[in-house]
Design a protein around this motif. Structure first.
Motif, PDB file in Angstrom:
ATOM      1  N   ALA A  59     -35.542  14.173  30.535  1.00 48.87           N
ATOM      2  CA  ALA A  59     -35.418  13.213  29.154  1.00 48.87           C
ATOM      3  C   ALA A  59     -34.335  13.705  28.441  1.00 48.87           C
ATOM      4  O   ALA A  59     -34.108  14.611  28.010  1.00 48.87           O
ATOM      5  CB  ALA A  59     -36.850  13.420  28.240  1.00 48.87           C
ATOM      6  N   VAL A  60     -33.708  12.538  28.014  1.00 51.84           N
ATOM      7  CA  VAL A  60     -32.414  12.596  27.120  1.00 51.84           C
ATOM      8  C   VAL A  60     -32.252  11.727  25.845  1.00 51.84           C
ATOM      9  O   VAL A  60     -33.207  10.808  26.107  1.00 51.84           O
ATOM     10  CB  VAL A  60     -31.125  12.404  27.853  1.00 51.84           C
ATOM     11  N   GLU A  61     -31.705  12.012  24.945  1.00 54.21           N
ATOM     12  CA  GLU A  61     -31.450  11.170  23.859  1.00 54.21           C
ATOM     13  C   GLU A  61     -30.538  10.153  24.270  1.00 54.21           C
ATOM     14  O   GLU A  61     -29.474  10.326  24.544  1.00 54.21           O
ATOM     15  CB  GLU A  61     -30.803  11.984  22.527  1.00 54.21           C
ATOM     16  N   ALA A  62     -31.002   8.642  24.162  1.00 55.83           N
ATOM     17  CA  ALA A  62     -30.264   7.688  24.738  1.00 55.83           C
ATOM     18  C   ALA A  62     -29.180   7.345  23.654  1.00 55.83           C
ATOM     19  O   ALA A  62     -29.178   7.493  22.446  1.00 55.83           O
ATOM     20  CB  ALA A  62     -31.398   6.569  24.907  1.00 55.83           C
ATOM     21  N   PRO A  63     -28.002   6.804  23.999  1.00 58.88           N
ATOM     22  CA  PRO A  63     -27.028   6.599  23.145  1.00 58.88           C
ATOM     23  C   PRO A  63     -27.417   5.106  22.298  1.00 58.88           C
ATOM     24  O   PRO A  63     -28.173   4.225  22.795  1.00 58.88           O
ATOM     25  CB  PRO A  63     -25.930   5.948  24.102  1.00 58.88           C
ATOM     26  N   GLY A  64     -27.392   5.499  21.156  1.00 62.00           N
ATOM     27  CA  GLY A  64     -27.907   4.293  20.080  1.00 62.00           C
ATOM     28  C   GLY A  64     -29.455   4.609  19.749  1.00 62.00           C
ATOM     29  O   GLY A  64     -29.903   3.854  19.321  1.00 62.00           O
ATOM     30  N   GLY A  65     -29.958   5.696  20.261  1.00 61.40           N
ATOM     31  CA  GLY A  65     -31.329   6.013  19.684  1.00 61.40           C
ATOM     32  C   GLY A  65     -32.573   5.774  20.994  1.00 61.40           C
ATOM     33  O   GLY A  65     -32.070   5.088  21.821  1.00 61.40           O
TER      34      GLY A  65
ATOM     35  N   GLY B  82     -22.556  13.635  30.429  1.00 61.05           N
ATOM     36  CA  GLY B  82     -22.162  12.680  29.528  1.00 61.05           C
ATOM     37  C   GLY B  82     -22.293  12.746  27.936  1.00 61.05           C
ATOM     38  O   GLY B  82     -21.867  12.013  27.039  1.00 61.05           O
ATOM     39  N   GLY B  83     -22.739  14.011  27.557  1.00 57.36           N
ATOM     40  CA  GLY B  83     -22.870  14.239  26.217  1.00 57.36           C
ATOM     41  C   GLY B  83     -24.213  13.952  25.484  1.00 57.36           C
ATOM     42  O   GLY B  83     -24.535  14.320  24.311  1.00 57.36           O
ATOM     43  N   GLN B  84     -25.124  13.321  26.473  1.00 53.13           N
ATOM     44  CA  GLN B  84     -26.709  13.145  25.929  1.00 53.13           C
ATOM     45  C   GLN B  84     -27.329  14.456  25.734  1.00 53.13           C
ATOM     46  O   GLN B  84     -27.565  15.266  26.672  1.00 53.13           O
ATOM     47  CB  GLN B  84     -27.398  12.313  26.810  1.00 53.13           C
ATOM     48  N   LYS B  85     -28.165  14.567  24.635  1.00 56.11           N
ATOM     49  CA  LYS B  85     -28.828  15.780  24.560  1.00 56.11           C
ATOM     50  C   LYS B  85     -30.088  15.761  25.466  1.00 56.11           C
ATOM     51  O   LYS B  85     -30.806  14.979  25.630  1.00 56.11           O
ATOM     52  CB  LYS B  85     -29.411  16.014  22.924  1.00 56.11           C
ATOM     53  N   ILE B  86     -30.278  17.110  25.952  1.00 50.89           N
ATOM     54  CA  ILE B  86     -31.216  17.252  26.784  1.00 50.89           C
ATOM     55  C   ILE B  86     -32.704  17.335  25.942  1.00 50.89           C
ATOM     56  O   ILE B  86     -32.409  18.371  25.040  1.00 50.89           O
ATOM     57  CB  ILE B  86     -31.239  18.294  27.735  1.00 50.89           C
ATOM     58  N   LEU B  87     -33.744  16.747  26.320  1.00 51.55           N
ATOM     59  CA  LEU B  87     -34.995  17.223  25.375  1.00 51.55           C
ATOM     60  C   LEU B  87     -35.801  17.918  26.158  1.00 51.55           C
ATOM     61  O   LEU B  87     -36.043  17.805  27.282  1.00 51.55           O
ATOM     62  CB  LEU B  87     -35.606  15.511  25.341  1.00 51.55           C
ATOM     63  N   GLY B  88     -36.410  18.750  25.412  1.00 51.48           N
ATOM     64  CA  GLY B  88     -37.363  19.966  25.897  1.00 51.48           C
ATOM     65  C   GLY B  88     -38.633  19.451  25.518  1.00 51.48           C
ATOM     66  O   GLY B  88     -38.882  18.189  25.319  1.00 51.48           O
ATOM     67  N   GLU B  89     -39.716  20.438  25.479  1.00 47.80           N
ATOM     68  CA  GLU B  89     -40.885  20.217  25.303  1.00 47.80           C
ATOM     69  C   GLU B  89     -41.174  19.261  23.885  1.00 47.80           C
ATOM     70  O   GLU B  89     -40.798  19.703  23.095  1.00 47.80           O
ATOM     71  CB  GLU B  89     -41.864  21.250  25.442  1.00 47.80           C
TER      72      GLU B  89
ATOM     73  N   ASP C   3     -25.784   2.396  32.422  1.00 44.28           N
ATOM     74  CA  ASP C   3     -24.933   3.388  31.825  1.00 44.28           C
ATOM     75  C   ASP C   3     -25.295   4.735  32.494  1.00 44.28           C
ATOM     76  O   ASP C   3     -24.759   5.707  31.931  1.00 44.28           O
ATOM     77  CB  ASP C   3     -25.090   3.463  30.321  1.00 44.28           C
ATOM     78  N   GLY C   4     -25.862   4.579  33.746  1.00 48.29           N
ATOM     79  CA  GLY C   4     -26.002   5.835  34.467  1.00 48.29           C
ATOM     80  C   GLY C   4     -27.220   6.585  33.996  1.00 48.29           C
ATOM     81  O   GLY C   4     -27.949   7.532  34.622  1.00 48.29           O
ATOM     82  N   LEU C   5     -28.248   5.843  33.171  1.00 48.66           N
ATOM     83  CA  LEU C   5     -29.468   6.498  32.390  1.00 48.66           C
ATOM     84  C   LEU C   5     -30.508   5.390  32.842  1.00 48.66           C
ATOM     85  O   LEU C   5     -30.463   4.265  33.478  1.00 48.66           O
ATOM     86  CB  LEU C   5     -29.233   6.727  31.017  1.00 48.66           C
ATOM     87  N   TYR C   6     -31.645   5.979  33.028  1.00 41.20           N
ATOM     88  CA  TYR C   6     -32.853   5.017  33.254  1.00 41.20           C
ATOM     89  C   TYR C   6     -33.563   4.708  31.900  1.00 41.20           C
ATOM     90  O   TYR C   6     -33.903   5.665  30.925  1.00 41.20           O
ATOM     91  CB  TYR C   6     -33.860   5.368  34.262  1.00 41.20           C
ATOM     92  N   SER C   7     -34.253   3.626  31.900  1.00 42.65           N
ATOM     93  CA  SER C   7     -35.515   3.541  30.710  1.00 42.65           C
ATOM     94  C   SER C   7     -36.635   3.537  31.362  1.00 42.65           C
ATOM     95  O   SER C   7     -36.790   3.212  32.811  1.00 42.65           O
ATOM     96  CB  SER C   7     -34.907   2.170  30.041  1.00 42.65           C
ATOM     97  N   GLY C   8     -37.774   3.791  30.691  1.00 42.14           N
ATOM     98  CA  GLY C   8     -39.057   3.934  31.362  1.00 42.14           C
ATOM     99  C   GLY C   8     -40.386   3.806  30.017  1.00 42.14           C
ATOM    100  O   GLY C   8     -39.880   4.273  29.235  1.00 42.14           O
ATOM    101  N   GLN C   9     -41.304   3.282  30.578  1.00 40.72           N
ATOM    102  CA  GLN C   9     -42.377   3.485  29.672  1.00 40.72           C
ATOM    103  C   GLN C   9     -43.576   4.198  30.261  1.00 40.72           C
ATOM    104  O   GLN C   9     -43.994   4.290  31.209  1.00 40.72           O
ATOM    105  CB  GLN C   9     -42.852   2.054  29.076  1.00 40.72           C
ATOM    106  N   ALA C  10     -44.406   4.764  29.331  1.00 37.86           N
ATOM    107  CA  ALA C  10     -45.766   5.388  29.708  1.00 37.86           C
ATOM    108  C   ALA C  10     -45.459   6.640  30.386  1.00 37.86           C
ATOM    109  O   ALA C  10     -46.091   6.807  31.588  1.00 37.86           O
ATOM    110  CB  ALA C  10     -46.515   4.317  30.242  1.00 37.86           C
ATOM    111  N   GLY C  11     -44.245   7.269  30.247  1.00 45.47           N
ATOM    112  CA  GLY C  11     -44.208   8.698  31.231  1.00 45.47           C
ATOM    113  C   GLY C  11     -44.978   9.790  30.582  1.00 45.47           C
ATOM    114  O   GLY C  11     -45.586   9.858  29.540  1.00 45.47           O
ATOM    115  N   THR C  12     -45.250  10.599  31.695  1.00 50.33           N
ATOM    116  CA  THR C  12     -46.021  11.807  31.218  1.00 50.33           C
ATOM    117  C   THR C  12     -45.160  13.132  31.490  1.00 50.33           C
ATOM    118  O   THR C  12     -44.543  13.255  32.430  1.00 50.33           O
ATOM    119  CB  THR C  12     -47.263  11.928  32.274  1.00 50.33           C
TER     120      THR C  12
END
Length: 228
Positions: free
Chosen positions: A75-81, A103-110, A159-168
Motif C-alpha cells: 500500500a502506498v500514498e497515491a499521487p493526489g491523495g 516513484g517517490g510514493q510513501k510506503i504505508l505500514g500497519e 501510472d504503474g499503480l493499482y486501485s482497489g476497494q475492500a482490501g484486508t
C-alpha cells in the motif's frame, strides 16, 4: 493488439502483471429485420483483466529491495491523495526520511501510516520476512501487505499503480516478504509475440472476408442492372 503490445513493453517492469482482453456477446432484438436475423449478435469489448500469478524473484543484493511471496500488494500514498497499490519492490529512503517506492510514493505500514527512518538509521536498514523494517536501534515499523478477495476489483490506474476497494491488511504471521531482490514481470515474451501474430492474422482474414463480401455485392448489383 494494444493489450499484447503493452504487455511486451512492460516485460522488464518490476511487479508488472500481464493483461488479457475480455469480450462478451451482446444480442440485440431487431424487430424490423427479416425472421432469421431478428436477433443480431455483437461482440462487446468488455475490458481487460490482469493475471495475478507471481513473477520470478530477481536478486539485486539491495536489502531495501523486496518482493511479496504470495498474493497481496504494497500500500502506498497515491499521487493526489488516497491509497494505491503496487507489487514493485524497489524501496529507498527519501530526503525527508520516509520509506518510499522508486516513484517517490510513501510506503504505508500497519494502520496506513508511513514509515519514518531517522537519519542515523538510513544506512543500516533491514527488512524481515514479516515486513518489519529495522535499524541499529530496533524495529521502525512494518510494511503492510494488502490482499483482495476478488482480484477483479483491482484495476490499473495507468501510472504503474493499482486501485482497489475492500482490501484486508495481512497480520505479521501471514505476511511473507523476501528481501534482497524484486519481483519481475510475469509476461512471457514468446506467448505475447505468438498472440500478436494470431491477432494480426485474424484481422487480415476479417479484411479478406469483408473484401470478398464487397465483391459479391458489386457483382450482384451488376447482374441485377443487366436485368433492368
Amino acid at each position: 493488439m494494444d493489450v499484447s503490445a503493452n504487455n511486451l513493453a512492460n516485460m522488464s517492469t518490476a511487479g508488472f502483471k500481464r493483461e488479457a482482453p475480455v469480450f462478451r456477446e451482446y444480442v440485440e432484438n431487431t424487430a424490423s429485420a427479416v425472421e432469421p436475423a431478428k436477433k443480431t449478435s455483437f461482440v462487446l469489448d468488455y475490458g481487460a483483466v490482469h493475471d495475478a500469478s507471481q513473477g520470478s524473484f530477481e536478486v539485486t543484493q539491495n536489502p531495501l529491495d523486496v518482493m511479496i511471496d504470495g498474493p497481496g500488494y504494497f500500500a502506498v500514498e497515491a499521487p493526489g491523495g488516497g491509497t494505491a497499490y503496487t507489487r514493485a519492490g524497489y524501496l529507498k529512503v527519501n530526503d525527508a526520511g520516509d520509506l518510499v517506492t522508486a516513484g517517490g510514493q510513501k510506503i504505508l505500514g500497519e494502520g496506513g501510516k508511513p514509515i519514518s527512518v531517522p537519519p542515523e538509521e538510513a544506512g543500516n536498514l533491514s527488512i524481515g520476512g514479516d515486513g518489519t523494517v529495522s535499524g541499529k536501534s530496533g524495529p521502525l515499523g512494518r510494511i503492510a501487505v494488502t490482499v483482495f478477495g476478488d482480484e477483479g476489483s483491482v484495476d490499473p490506474r495507468g501510472d504503474g499503480l493499482y486501485s482497489g476497494q475492500a482490501g484486508t491488511e495481512l497480520p505479521a504471521d501471514k505476511t511473507k516478504i523476501k528481501s534482497g531482490g524484486i519481483e519481475g514481470s510475469n509476461v512471457n515474451p514468446i506467448v505475447e509475440t505468438t498472440d500478436m501474430v494470431e491477432i494480426l492474422r485474424a484481422y487480415q482474414m476479417s479484411q479478406q472476408l469483408s473484401n470478398s463480401m464487397s465483391d459479391l455485392r458489386k457483382r450482384a448489383i451488376e447482374q441485377l442492372g443487366k436485368f433492368g
